[in-house]
Write a protein that holds these residues in place. Structure first.
Motif, short mmCIF file in Angstrom:
data_model
loop_
_atom_site.label_atom_id
_atom_site.label_comp_id
_atom_site.label_asym_id
_atom_site.label_seq_id
_atom_site.Cartn_x
_atom_site.Cartn_y
_atom_site.Cartn_z
N ASP A 33 18.46 32.52 16.59
CA ASP A 33 18.26 31.84 15.31
C ASP A 33 16.76 31.73 15.05
OD1 ASP A 33 20.98 31.49 15.34
OD2 ASP A 33 20.93 29.31 15.64
N LEU A 34 16.37 31.86 13.78
CA LEU A 34 14.98 31.65 13.39
C LEU A 34 14.89 30.38 12.56
CD1 LEU A 34 12.00 32.61 13.11
CD2 LEU A 34 12.69 33.64 10.94
N VAL A 35 14.00 29.47 12.96
CA VAL A 35 13.76 28.23 12.22
C VAL A 35 12.29 28.23 11.79
CG1 VAL A 35 13.74 25.72 12.30
CG2 VAL A 35 15.52 27.00 13.52
N VAL A 36 12.06 28.12 10.50
CA VAL A 36 10.70 28.07 9.94
C VAL A 36 10.45 26.65 9.47
CG1 VAL A 36 9.12 29.02 8.22
CG2 VAL A 36 10.93 30.47 9.20
N ILE A 37 9.39 26.02 9.95
CA ILE A 37 9.13 24.62 9.62
C ILE A 37 7.81 24.49 8.87
CG2 ILE A 37 8.09 24.22 11.89
CD1 ILE A 37 9.07 21.31 11.72
N ASP A 38 7.76 23.58 7.92
CA ASP A 38 6.53 23.26 7.20
C ASP A 38 5.66 22.29 7.99
OD1 ASP A 38 6.55 24.76 4.88
OD2 ASP A 38 7.51 23.22 3.64
N GLN A 39 4.41 22.14 7.52
CA GLN A 39 3.52 21.12 8.06
C GLN A 39 3.64 19.84 7.23
OE1 GLN A 39 -0.16 23.23 7.57
NE2 GLN A 39 0.53 24.87 8.92
N ARG A 40 3.65 18.71 7.90
CA ARG A 40 3.64 17.44 7.18
C ARG A 40 2.41 17.39 6.27
NH1 ARG A 40 3.30 12.39 10.13
NH2 ARG A 40 5.25 13.03 11.06
N GLY A 41 2.58 16.87 5.07
CA GLY A 41 1.48 16.81 4.13
C GLY A 41 1.22 18.10 3.39
N TYR A 42 1.97 19.15 3.75
CA TYR A 42 1.88 20.41 3.00
C TYR A 42 3.27 21.03 2.94
CZ TYR A 42 -0.17 24.48 0.86
OH TYR A 42 -0.51 25.46 -0.04
N SER A 43 4.15 20.34 2.23
CA SER A 43 5.54 20.77 2.13
C SER A 43 6.08 20.39 0.77
CB SER A 43 6.39 20.12 3.24
OG SER A 43 7.74 20.53 3.13
N LYS A 44 6.49 21.38 0.01
CA LYS A 44 7.05 21.09 -1.32
C LYS A 44 8.37 20.33 -1.22
CE LYS A 44 4.82 24.92 -3.75
NZ LYS A 44 5.02 26.16 -4.53
N ARG A 45 8.99 20.35 -0.06
CA ARG A 45 10.20 19.56 0.13
C ARG A 45 9.86 18.19 0.72
NH1 ARG A 45 14.76 22.79 -0.67
NH2 ARG A 45 16.11 21.36 0.45
N GLU A 60 5.76 16.32 0.57
CA GLU A 60 4.56 16.04 -0.22
C GLU A 60 3.48 17.07 0.09
OE1 GLU A 60 4.87 11.17 -0.53
OE2 GLU A 60 3.71 12.07 1.10
N VAL A 61 2.68 17.39 -0.92
CA VAL A 61 1.51 18.24 -0.75
C VAL A 61 0.30 17.38 -1.10
CG1 VAL A 61 0.28 20.29 -1.52
CG2 VAL A 61 2.77 20.36 -1.28
N LEU A 62 -0.51 17.05 -0.10
CA LEU A 62 -1.65 16.16 -0.29
C LEU A 62 -2.90 17.00 -0.56
CD1 LEU A 62 -1.04 13.63 2.64
CD2 LEU A 62 -0.22 13.53 0.26
N GLU A 63 -3.52 16.75 -1.71
CA GLU A 63 -4.71 17.48 -2.12
C GLU A 63 -5.71 16.52 -2.73
OE1 GLU A 63 -2.99 20.35 -4.80
OE2 GLU A 63 -3.05 21.93 -3.26
N ALA A 64 -6.96 16.98 -2.82
CA ALA A 64 -8.02 16.23 -3.49
C ALA A 64 -8.92 17.22 -4.20
CB ALA A 64 -8.82 15.40 -2.50
N ALA A 65 -9.51 16.79 -5.30
CA ALA A 65 -10.42 17.66 -6.04
C ALA A 65 -11.68 17.91 -5.21
CB ALA A 65 -10.78 17.02 -7.37
N VAL A 85 -9.07 20.63 -2.33
CA VAL A 85 -9.11 20.59 -0.86
C VAL A 85 -7.73 20.18 -0.38
CG1 VAL A 85 -10.10 19.49 1.16
CG2 VAL A 85 -11.56 19.99 -0.81
N THR A 86 -7.09 21.03 0.41
CA THR A 86 -5.81 20.70 1.01
C THR A 86 -6.07 19.74 2.17
OG1 THR A 86 -4.92 22.86 0.41
CG2 THR A 86 -3.77 21.64 2.15
N LEU A 87 -5.61 18.51 2.04
CA LEU A 87 -6.05 17.45 2.96
C LEU A 87 -5.57 17.64 4.38
CD1 LEU A 87 -5.77 14.23 0.75
CD2 LEU A 87 -7.73 15.73 1.14
N ILE A 88 -4.44 18.32 4.58
CA ILE A 88 -3.94 18.45 5.94
C ILE A 88 -4.95 19.18 6.83
CG2 ILE A 88 -2.66 20.58 5.46
CD1 ILE A 88 -1.62 17.70 7.82
N GLY A 89 -5.79 20.06 6.23
CA GLY A 89 -6.79 20.77 7.01
C GLY A 89 -7.81 19.85 7.65
N PRO A 90 -8.63 19.14 6.84
CA PRO A 90 -9.60 18.24 7.46
C PRO A 90 -8.98 17.06 8.19
CG PRO A 90 -9.63 18.03 5.06
CD PRO A 90 -8.81 19.24 5.38
#
Length: 512
Positions: A130-142, A144-149, A357-362
């Motif tokens: 089986d293949l399971v693909v998982i998103d990162q917290r704070g960057y998931s359309k299912r 929240e996607v946390l961003e800042a200008a 700026v995608t906040l999950i990075g910093p």
């Protein structure tokens, strides 16, 4: 899922017994109806470019935003699963995307050509399990996607380390102020690792295999450090160990040198080369910009009006890491003082009002950080003369502002592990240099490395195309753990290098 993409595949709700309500449009809307560890699943299907129908499940895992906080709110983390077409006896493969700030769920929600190709690639893993693909917290359309200008960057001054550090501090302060309802201290790599374990448990798997590239490999190292008992094996590419959040400049420079070796032998570039080749051109350009910034006046692509931008040494250093087939032509263009194309690109970058700026990075990088010994090596590395410190300086400078707790050396520093790991790394990788794999391999006595000559950060498509038998063996490793017939190295074809956009000089100039 994006509402305008619903027609891309057929959906039908399937709710696991532990979940009591049907899926709503956005995971955050229904988080209050769940408890930590709950999942919601839907069935769907997509098409590959060849027209094959691929059934899958698309879901959301509900997890605490910060497991260290007793009354933490729940957030959603998206995931998808393709079940093996037939029993394989292999553990499920958990694919952890890179970034931080990347998602692979578009393969299940979108119908464009790139998403269809990605879905077709995912299907190949069903031969292992089986293949399971998982998103990162704070960057998931299912979830929240946390961003800042991103702050505005003036054109009249070149970029500097001090300016970038000040901008990142502004971003950190603005992000914290803009999200008073969120516990940003929970967006760390160890919390991401716990998300993987929670999803494993919710889906009913005892052990899993890990598959990650770039940050996905670093995320995998975190899972193996915190929960070694659940990991049967791992396949990692673009390797980024836990204390290697920032790349050693001399290792990046060595990758550029290897690219330059082939570029110096490319017939199309030969008329442009100075004595000493591409690396001599880079040295000349580097010395030129080290002596002071250069102002370039070009016509604005949008308005047609003239604009002037100041380009400095850090602008040059930040621009060097590009596709290997393009990089030599870029350096040679600057060598001959053809700055206009680069200037237009920089103007577009600095003046883009939609820059985010995608906040999950910093958030992850500032919490994970690096050991003091690693930071000393980074700052004193001789490669900084060419590559600079832009890869790490602003993140380290802003780390005290971001709220995540420091991971600590006990977590960061490498320790021996008996988990079988297959490392796959290219020697043209300028994002995560091949030395990362060479340095971490001794800590995995059951590990094995395939070194890919001319392999880049995203080498897998080229490997599949040029060495399908090796690719098939890597999938077989995920199924069985067998490494006996794997090669230690493979070679990819040299690319056709892009030429500069201007005619070759009649005679080679010493363009200093």
């Amino acid at each position: 899922m994006a509402k305008n993409r619903i027609g891309a595949f057929v959906m039908g709700a399937v709710i696991l017994p532990l979940v009591g309500v049907a899926w709503k449009a956005h995971a955050a809307d229904v988080a209050g109806s769940h408890k930590a560890g709950d999942i919601v699943l839907e069935t769907g299907s997509g098409k590959t470019p060849e027209g094959e129908t691929v059934p899958f499940e698309l879901g959301t895992l509900f997890v605490p935003e910060n497991r260290a906080a007793p009354r933490s709110r729940l957030i959603g983390v998206g995931f998808a699963r393709i079940r093996a077409a037939s029993p394989t006896a292999g553990p499920p493969v958990f694919l952890l995307p890179g970034g931080p700030g990347a998602s692979a769920l578009n393969a299940f929600t979108d119908s464009d050509a790139a998403s269809q190709r990605q879905l077709a690639n995912f299907v190949r893993f069903s031969a292992a399990g089986d293949l399971v693909v998982i998103d990162q917290r704070g960057y998931s359309k299912r979830g929240e996607v946390l961003e800042a200008a991103a702050p505005e960057q003036p054109l009249e001054h070149p970029r500097t380390l001090a300016a970038d550090a000040a901008d990142m501090v502004k971003v950190a302060k603005a992000a914290i102020a803009a999200h008073p309802d969120k516990d940003l201290a929970g967006y760390t790599i160890d919390q991401c690792a716990e998300d993987v374990n929670d999803l494993r448990r919710a889906l009913g798997y005892d052990q899993i295999s890990l598959y990650g590239n770039s940050f996905g490999s670093q995320w995998s190292f975190a899972v193996m450090r915190l929960h070694p008992e659940i990991v049967a094996r791992a396949q990692l590419g673009g390797v980024e160990p836990l204390d290697y959040a920032y790349d050693m400049p001399s290792h990046v420079l060595a990758a550029l040198q290897r690219i330059a070796w082939d570029a110096d032998r490319d017939p199309g570039l030969s008329p442009y080369l100075p004595k000493g080749g591409v690396m001599e051109a880079l040295r000349v350009v580097r010395d030129r910009f080290a002596s002071g910034p250069i102002k370039v006046r070009v016509e604005d692509e949008t308005t047609g009006n003239p604009r002037t931008v100041a380009l400095g040494l850090q602008d040059l250093q930040d621009s060097l890491l590009m596709s290997p087939d393009v990089w030599p032509a870029f350096v040679l263009s600057l060598y001959y003082r053809h700055y206009d194309d680069w200037a237009r690109h920089v103007i577009k970058q600095r003046t883009n009002p939609a820059r985010q700026v995608t906040l999950i990075g910093p958030l992850i990088d500032s919490s994970l950080g690096v050991s003091s010994a690693r930071e000393h090596l980074l700052r004193t590395d001789p490669g900084t003369a060419f590559i600079g410190m832009g890869n790490f300086d602003s993140n380290i400078a802003s780390a005290p502002i971001w709220p995540g707790p420091d991971a600590g050396d006990a977590f960061r520093l490498a320790v021996p592990s008996s988990i079988p790991v297959l490392f796959l790394h290219g020697d043209w990788d300028t994002s995560t240099p091949i030395e990362n794999t060479l340095n971490i391999l001794p800590y995995f006595p059951n590990g094995r490395a395939i070194l890919v000559h001319r392999g880049t950060h995203g080498l897998r498509p080229d490997l599949r195309e040029q060495h399908p038998e090796v690719w098939a063996q890597t999938i077989e490793f995920l199924r069985t753990g067998d490494t006996r017939n794997l090669p230690v190295s493979v070679t990819l074809r040299a690319p056709v290098f892009q030429r500069p956009s201007f005619p070759a000089p009649v005679r080679r100039l010493e363009a200093r």
